[in-house]
Each structure stands twice: as C-alpha cells, then as structure tokens.
Motif scaffolding. Structure first.
Motif, PDB file in Angstrom:
ATOM      1  N   PHE A 192     -16.741  -3.676  -0.036  1.00  0.00           N
ATOM      2  CA  PHE A 192     -17.605  -4.425   0.878  1.00  0.00           C
ATOM      3  C   PHE A 192     -18.286  -5.587   0.158  1.00  0.00           C
ATOM      4  O   PHE A 192     -18.425  -6.683   0.722  1.00  0.00           O
ATOM      5  N   GLU A 193     -18.717  -5.363  -1.075  1.00  0.00           N
ATOM      6  CA  GLU A 193     -19.390  -6.416  -1.826  1.00  0.00           C
ATOM      7  C   GLU A 193     -18.429  -7.569  -2.121  1.00  0.00           C
ATOM      8  O   GLU A 193     -18.794  -8.745  -1.981  1.00  0.00           O
ATOM      9  N   ARG A 194     -17.187  -7.255  -2.487  1.00  0.00           N
ATOM     10  CA  ARG A 194     -16.198  -8.297  -2.766  1.00  0.00           C
ATOM     11  C   ARG A 194     -15.909  -9.132  -1.514  1.00  0.00           C
ATOM     12  O   ARG A 194     -15.846 -10.358  -1.574  1.00  0.00           O
ATOM     13  N   ALA A 195     -15.755  -8.448  -0.376  1.00  0.00           N
ATOM     14  CA  ALA A 195     -15.493  -9.170   0.872  1.00  0.00           C
ATOM     15  C   ALA A 195     -16.676 -10.059   1.239  1.00  0.00           C
ATOM     16  O   ALA A 195     -16.496 -11.195   1.711  1.00  0.00           O
ATOM     17  N   ARG A 196     -17.885  -9.563   1.020  1.00  0.00           N
ATOM     18  CA  ARG A 196     -19.082 -10.366   1.319  1.00  0.00           C
ATOM     19  C   ARG A 196     -19.088 -11.636   0.474  1.00  0.00           C
ATOM     20  O   ARG A 196     -19.369 -12.732   0.979  1.00  0.00           O
ATOM     21  N   GLN A 197     -18.771 -11.489  -0.804  1.00  0.00           N
ATOM     22  CA  GLN A 197     -18.741 -12.654  -1.697  1.00  0.00           C
ATOM     23  C   GLN A 197     -17.666 -13.650  -1.272  1.00  0.00           C
ATOM     24  O   GLN A 197     -17.812 -14.862  -1.489  1.00  0.00           O
ATOM     25  N   GLU A 198     -16.587 -13.126  -0.671  1.00  0.00           N
ATOM     26  CA  GLU A 198     -15.496 -13.995  -0.220  1.00  0.00           C
ATOM     27  C   GLU A 198     -15.735 -14.527   1.185  1.00  0.00           C
ATOM     28  O   GLU A 198     -14.909 -15.283   1.713  1.00  0.00           O
ATOM     29  N   GLY A 199     -16.843 -14.135   1.810  1.00  0.00           N
ATOM     30  CA  GLY A 199     -17.196 -14.647   3.124  1.00  0.00           C
ATOM     31  C   GLY A 199     -16.301 -14.148   4.242  1.00  0.00           C
ATOM     32  O   GLY A 199     -16.000 -14.887   5.191  1.00  0.00           O
ATOM     33  N   ARG A 200     -15.909 -12.885   4.184  1.00  0.00           N
ATOM     34  CA  ARG A 200     -15.020 -12.324   5.210  1.00  0.00           C
ATOM     35  C   ARG A 200     -15.383 -10.866   5.459  1.00  0.00           C
ATOM     36  O   ARG A 200     -16.184 -10.270   4.741  1.00  0.00           O
ATOM     37  N   GLY A 201     -14.768 -10.282   6.506  1.00  0.00           N
ATOM     38  CA  GLY A 201     -14.976  -8.878   6.803  1.00  0.00           C
ATOM     39  C   GLY A 201     -13.975  -8.003   6.074  1.00  0.00           C
ATOM     40  O   GLY A 201     -12.962  -8.471   5.540  1.00  0.00           O
ATOM     41  N   VAL A 202     -14.266  -6.724   6.059  1.00  0.00           N
ATOM     42  CA  VAL A 202     -13.389  -5.710   5.457  1.00  0.00           C
ATOM     43  C   VAL A 202     -12.444  -5.187   6.532  1.00  0.00           C
ATOM     44  O   VAL A 202     -12.888  -4.765   7.604  1.00  0.00           O
ATOM     45  N   LEU A 203     -11.151  -5.215   6.253  1.00  0.00           N
ATOM     46  CA  LEU A 203     -10.141  -4.730   7.198  1.00  0.00           C
ATOM     47  C   LEU A 203      -9.746  -3.302   6.830  1.00  0.00           C
ATOM     48  O   LEU A 203      -9.323  -3.043   5.700  1.00  0.00           O
ATOM     49  N   ILE A 204      -9.882  -2.385   7.797  1.00  0.00           N
ATOM     50  CA  ILE A 204      -9.681  -0.956   7.539  1.00  0.00           C
ATOM     51  C   ILE A 204      -8.631  -0.413   8.517  1.00  0.00           C
ATOM     52  O   ILE A 204      -8.969  -0.013   9.634  1.00  0.00           O
ATOM     53  N   PRO A 205      -7.363  -0.396   8.143  1.00  0.00           N
ATOM     54  CA  PRO A 205      -6.349   0.200   9.025  1.00  0.00           C
ATOM     55  C   PRO A 205      -6.307   1.719   8.893  1.00  0.00           C
ATOM     56  O   PRO A 205      -6.684   2.283   7.857  1.00  0.00           O
ATOM     57  N   TYR A 206      -5.827   2.342   9.956  1.00  0.00           N
ATOM     58  CA  TYR A 206      -5.681   3.803  10.022  1.00  0.00           C
ATOM     59  C   TYR A 206      -4.197   4.139  10.146  1.00  0.00           C
ATOM     60  O   TYR A 206      -3.473   3.511  10.928  1.00  0.00           O
ATOM     61  N   PHE A 207      -3.755   5.140   9.375  1.00  0.00           N
ATOM     62  CA  PHE A 207      -2.384   5.640   9.477  1.00  0.00           C
ATOM     63  C   PHE A 207      -2.392   7.165   9.527  1.00  0.00           C
ATOM     64  O   PHE A 207      -3.168   7.802   8.803  1.00  0.00           O
ATOM     65  N   ALA A 254       6.570  11.884   5.861  1.00  0.00           N
ATOM     66  CA  ALA A 254       5.691  11.769   4.695  1.00  0.00           C
ATOM     67  C   ALA A 254       6.089  10.608   3.790  1.00  0.00           C
ATOM     68  O   ALA A 254       5.236   9.814   3.358  1.00  0.00           O
ATOM     69  N   ALA A 255       7.376  10.479   3.484  1.00  0.00           N
ATOM     70  CA  ALA A 255       7.818   9.419   2.580  1.00  0.00           C
ATOM     71  C   ALA A 255       7.523   8.044   3.176  1.00  0.00           C
ATOM     72  O   ALA A 255       7.073   7.129   2.469  1.00  0.00           O
ATOM     73  N   SER A 256       7.760   7.896   4.483  1.00  0.00           N
ATOM     74  CA  SER A 256       7.479   6.621   5.142  1.00  0.00           C
ATOM     75  C   SER A 256       5.996   6.305   5.132  1.00  0.00           C
ATOM     76  O   SER A 256       5.599   5.130   5.023  1.00  0.00           O
ATOM     77  N   THR A 257       5.147   7.329   5.250  1.00  0.00           N
ATOM     78  CA  THR A 257       3.701   7.092   5.233  1.00  0.00           C
ATOM     79  C   THR A 257       3.284   6.421   3.933  1.00  0.00           C
ATOM     80  O   THR A 257       2.500   5.467   3.936  1.00  0.00           O
ATOM     81  N   VAL A 258       3.804   6.905   2.815  1.00  0.00           N
ATOM     82  CA  VAL A 258       3.465   6.301   1.515  1.00  0.00           C
ATOM     83  C   VAL A 258       3.886   4.841   1.492  1.00  0.00           C
ATOM     84  O   VAL A 258       3.107   3.955   1.110  1.00  0.00           O
ATOM     85  N   GLU A 259       5.108   4.563   1.916  1.00  0.00           N
ATOM     86  CA  GLU A 259       5.609   3.183   1.929  1.00  0.00           C
ATOM     87  C   GLU A 259       4.763   2.296   2.853  1.00  0.00           C
ATOM     88  O   GLU A 259       4.442   1.155   2.508  1.00  0.00           O
ATOM     89  N   ILE A 260       4.400   2.825   4.019  1.00  0.00           N
ATOM     90  CA  ILE A 260       3.623   2.063   5.002  1.00  0.00           C
ATOM     91  C   ILE A 260       2.229   1.756   4.463  1.00  0.00           C
ATOM     92  O   ILE A 260       1.732   0.627   4.584  1.00  0.00           O
ATOM     93  N   VAL A 261       1.575   2.746   3.859  1.00  0.00           N
ATOM     94  CA  VAL A 261       0.221   2.540   3.339  1.00  0.00           C
ATOM     95  C   VAL A 261       0.233   1.525   2.200  1.00  0.00           C
ATOM     96  O   VAL A 261      -0.622   0.629   2.132  1.00  0.00           O
TER      97      VAL A 261
END
Length: 285
Positions: free
Chosen positions: A26-41, A48-55
C-alpha cells in the motif's frame, strides 16, 4: 517469532513479519500515486497446476496483492460465478492443504503479497494454530474470513497476529459505526492489513455500474477509522478499468473477483494464464 523449518519464511530470517508485505504494498502504491489492485482466484479452478500459472501471470500483469480462495461447500457470500468455481475445485479434490501448496509454489517464484480467503468452519476443522503456522510457512501474509465478524474473532486473531499474519475484516454498507470502529481497532492492533469495504449488500458478482451510495459509504468508513489511518480496499462488483479508477480515487485499493473467474472460464481450454495477465494489464490502465 521463530520461522518454521523448511518454510518460505525461514529464508527471510526469524524477524520476518508476513503482514508487513501488505503494508509495504500500500505504501509503494501511494508513493506511485495509484491504487492497489487485488485480484481473487479460486484455488483449484480450473485445476491446481493452472491456478499457480494464473496467479503468477496476474502478478506479472501488475497485481499488487492476490487473494487465494479456499473452496467451501456452503459459500454464503459468494455469487453464482465463484460458487461454480468452488464447486469445480472441490470436485477436483482441492483442500486447505492444497491451497497452502499453491501458495508455497507461488511464493517461491514471486514476491507478491498473498492472502487466503475462505470460510471459518474449514479453518476451525483444520485447527487454528496449525492453520496459521502453515499459512505463514507457505508465504501467506494475511487472512480474510468473510463469515467471521470482528466481535467473534478473538481466537483466530490472537493466533494470526502471533504468527505475523494480518486478519482482514469485511465491512458491508449495513454495518453500524461501532462495528466499523471495532474492525478498525482490531486491524490497527495487528501487524498490518486493511479494511475490506464491501461495495453492496448481498453476494459477490461483477456488475456494470458501481452502487450510487459507494463514495458516501467509503467516506463513512474513513470517518470511523480516521484515528487508525488504515488503508481501505473496495470489493464486490468491480470489473472494468473505469471501476478501478473510480474506486481508487477515494479508497486505497480495489478487489476484482468474479470478472476474473469468468475470464478463466472463457479461456480454460486456451491458456487462461495469458488471458488473466492481459486482463490485469487492462485493469491497470
């Protein structure tokens, strides 16, 4: 706090506090002037193997923090899209230990902050101490338990904080100010984290438009948590770059879930990891 032998954490030294990775993000994003993007998988979807590749692809595409869903047979807060993914994951044999294995593999290849998100009963059945110790050992920075209200969180909170894990509380629009304040106090007492602002009452699912009340709701949470100065992240219903830009104009983070599960579903036979990487880049515009 001792590291667990053979763990991802052990290599980082005994003073490593996993939740601080969230704070630094969060601190890094604030310094860069943007929001934090949080995807869910969903762990185990499409497998299982595809999940690792996707993440890993999501991290390469610009995801800041990643939620790893633990499938459950009775997911009360999940809409049809995520329920379907969880059902497939359970059919594939995904378990809490399987989710830990996915986290470990991702953490060995990426420094992205990882959160486990799932319901309380499977965590209780696994054992709270064992769950938190295993999560820490496998590169997890924090936990989101949608059906665990702040006032009932003492047992898990004590153990999670002792292991250096954030415990992230969901706050819906119907929450009274006292419950918001309690979630803020508990979060501030921990090693890191943020408040997860649920954009609307009901279940998850991508929508075309953001709720009209959303900015006022975030302002109410901001007022109730101003003493703690915690980051706020908004989830439920977000699916476009415009949603992300709007939400991160008044909150520090944005969570995207169902829209990504749909992308994976559309490309599950045709390299879903590439599709997810491109979609994350699209959202980060």
């Amino acid at each position: 706090m001792d590291a667990i032998p053979g763990s991802v954490v052990e290599e980082q030294g005994n003073q490593y506090i996993p939740a601080q990775k969230i704070t630094r993000t969060f601190e890094r994003a604030r310094q860069e002037g943007r929001g934090v993007l949080i995807p869910y998988f969903m762990c185990g979807y499409p497998d299982a193997a595809s999940t690792v590749e996707i993440v890993l692809a999501a991290a390469e595409g610009g995801a800041d923090i990643i939620e790893l869903g633990m499938p459950f047979s009775d997911p009360l807060a999940d809409g049809a899209t995520i329920q379907h993914a969880g059902h497939i994951a359970l059919q594939n044999g995904m378990s809490i230990q399987g989710c830990m294995n996915i986290a470990r593999e991702v953490a060995s290849k990426s420094d992205v902050a990882l959160l486990l998100m799932g319901y309380y009963n499977p965590v209780l059945a696994y054992g709270l101490e064992r769950f938190c110790a295993t999560a820490r050992a496998n590169g997890i920075s924090g936990l989101i338990i949608p059906d665990l209200p702040a006032e009932e969180a003492d047992p898990l909170q004590e153990i999670a904080y002792r292991h250096g894990l954030a415990l992230i509380f969901l706050v819906p629009p119907t929450a009274p100010d006292e419950r918001i304040s309690m979630a803020a106090r508990r979060t501030a007492a921990g090693p890191g984290g943020f408040i997860y602002c649920v954009s609307l009452s009901g279940v998850t699912g991508s929508r075309q438009q953001l709720p009209a009340h959303l900015q006022n709701f975030i302002q109410r949470i901001r007022a109730a948590t101003q003493e703690q100065r915690l980051p706020l992240a908004v989830g439920f219903g977000l699916s476009t770059p415009e949603h992300i830009a709007t939400v991160t104009s008044y909150a520090e983070g944005a969570v995207v879930g169902s829209a990504l599960v749909k992308i994976i579903d559309q490309h599950k036979d045709d390299n879903p990891a590439d599709a997810v990487r491109e979609y994350i880049r699209y959202l980060r515009q």
